[in-house]
Design a protein around this motif. Sequence first.
Motif, PDB file in Angstrom:
ATOM      1  N   VAL A  56      21.998  14.309 -26.463  1.00  0.00           N
ATOM      2  CA  VAL A  56      21.039  13.985 -24.824  1.00  0.00           C
ATOM      3  C   VAL A  56      20.917  15.211 -23.867  1.00  0.00           C
ATOM      4  O   VAL A  56      20.194  16.142 -23.967  1.00  0.00           O
ATOM      5  N   THR A  57      22.457  15.665 -23.834  1.00  0.00           N
ATOM      6  CA  THR A  57      22.819  16.963 -23.181  1.00  0.00           C
ATOM      7  C   THR A  57      22.574  18.266 -23.698  1.00  0.00           C
ATOM      8  O   THR A  57      22.086  19.417 -23.285  1.00  0.00           O
ATOM      9  N   TYR A  58      22.199  18.343 -25.201  1.00  0.00           N
ATOM     10  CA  TYR A  58      22.667  19.376 -25.719  1.00  0.00           C
ATOM     11  C   TYR A  58      20.760  19.125 -25.958  1.00  0.00           C
ATOM     12  O   TYR A  58      20.111  20.753 -25.554  1.00  0.00           O
ATOM     13  N   HIS A  59      20.335  18.682 -26.303  1.00  0.00           N
ATOM     14  CA  HIS A  59      19.137  18.213 -26.370  1.00  0.00           C
ATOM     15  C   HIS A  59      17.401  18.587 -25.182  1.00  0.00           C
ATOM     16  O   HIS A  59      16.515  19.441 -25.182  1.00  0.00           O
ATOM     17  N   ILE A  60      18.197  18.244 -23.841  1.00  0.00           N
ATOM     18  CA  ILE A  60      18.118  17.750 -23.062  1.00  0.00           C
ATOM     19  C   ILE A  60      19.664  18.856 -21.499  1.00  0.00           C
ATOM     20  O   ILE A  60      19.657  18.113 -20.553  1.00  0.00           O
ATOM     21  N   PRO A  61      18.869  19.834 -21.570  1.00  0.00           N
ATOM     22  CA  PRO A  61      20.014  20.469 -20.768  1.00  0.00           C
ATOM     23  C   PRO A  61      19.714  20.278 -19.280  1.00  0.00           C
ATOM     24  O   PRO A  61      18.734  20.987 -18.921  1.00  0.00           O
ATOM     25  N   LEU A  62      21.119  19.639 -19.233  1.00  0.00           N
ATOM     26  CA  LEU A  62      21.329  19.221 -17.387  1.00  0.00           C
ATOM     27  C   LEU A  62      21.903  20.248 -17.088  1.00  0.00           C
ATOM     28  O   LEU A  62      21.906  20.582 -15.567  1.00  0.00           O
ATOM     29  N   VAL A  63      22.954  20.238 -17.755  1.00  0.00           N
ATOM     30  CA  VAL A  63      23.681  21.283 -16.663  1.00  0.00           C
ATOM     31  C   VAL A  63      24.343  22.999 -17.656  1.00  0.00           C
ATOM     32  O   VAL A  63      24.208  22.516 -18.985  1.00  0.00           O
ATOM     33  N   THR A  64      23.533  23.982 -16.586  1.00  0.00           N
ATOM     34  CA  THR A  64      23.626  25.182 -17.730  1.00  0.00           C
ATOM     35  C   THR A  64      24.958  25.793 -17.626  1.00  0.00           C
ATOM     36  O   THR A  64      25.256  26.879 -18.683  1.00  0.00           O
ATOM     37  N   THR A  65      25.981  24.897 -17.086  1.00  0.00           N
ATOM     38  CA  THR A  65      26.641  26.249 -17.052  1.00  0.00           C
ATOM     39  C   THR A  65      27.930  25.602 -18.091  1.00  0.00           C
ATOM     40  O   THR A  65      28.695  26.434 -18.575  1.00  0.00           O
ATOM     41  N   VAL A  66      27.926  24.592 -18.401  1.00  0.00           N
ATOM     42  CA  VAL A  66      28.488  23.642 -19.969  1.00  0.00           C
ATOM     43  C   VAL A  66      28.092  24.001 -21.548  1.00  0.00           C
ATOM     44  O   VAL A  66      26.892  23.982 -20.791  1.00  0.00           O
ATOM     45  N   ASN A  67      28.767  24.750 -21.649  1.00  0.00           N
ATOM     46  CA  ASN A  67      27.843  24.562 -23.678  1.00  0.00           C
ATOM     47  C   ASN A  67      28.532  24.071 -24.049  1.00  0.00           C
ATOM     48  O   ASN A  67      29.315  24.002 -24.842  1.00  0.00           O
TER      49      ASN A  67
END
Length: 189
Positions: A56-67
């Motif tokens: 989910v966090t890959y497809h919907i980037p919530l935090v931009t600092t963590v790759n």
Amino acid sequence: MSLPGSQRVTGTDGSDFQHRETIASHYRVSTETKPRLRILIYLHFILACLVIFQIVTYHIPLVTTVNIPRPHLWQYIWLITLIPSICGLLSMNKNHIFLMKVFFRGTVLFGLGTIMTTIILNLSDLFTFKKLKSKNKLDEVEPQTFLGFPLIVLWYMFLIIVVQIHAFSLYMANILLHSWQQYKPTKRN
């Protein structure tokens, strides 16, 4: 159980308990194994939540600092094991053999099958990482990392934990299946 102040039956010294009913072994095994399998299925759910969170966090980037690393195909296939795991939990309520077989086969096919295939296919990447690290050439290649840790090592740690959870789950499910099938009443027409 005797009442306070009551006396023992005459003619017995209390050692005649051998004739009394005992719990059948398949009931005892079933009641000992069910909580263990539940814990293993809940651990599987926790690991699945980690994978779902990554997807989910890959497809919907919530935090931009963590790759967040790109999800692999095996992760999507492995998440199918949530369905057999739910069947495994439901089977323990009333000893449903069919649901436990769905859990067993689904875990073998989508769980262990997917994980073992992934381990075998990515083994060369792990050996390459080890060889480059031992020759101190890791800076030239720049391996993919997550929070400073090499991603390939993190994946293998995850995969080894999942293999153990699935293996123990299958062992417990096999014990329950044998316990339930051994004394299943036969239907008479």
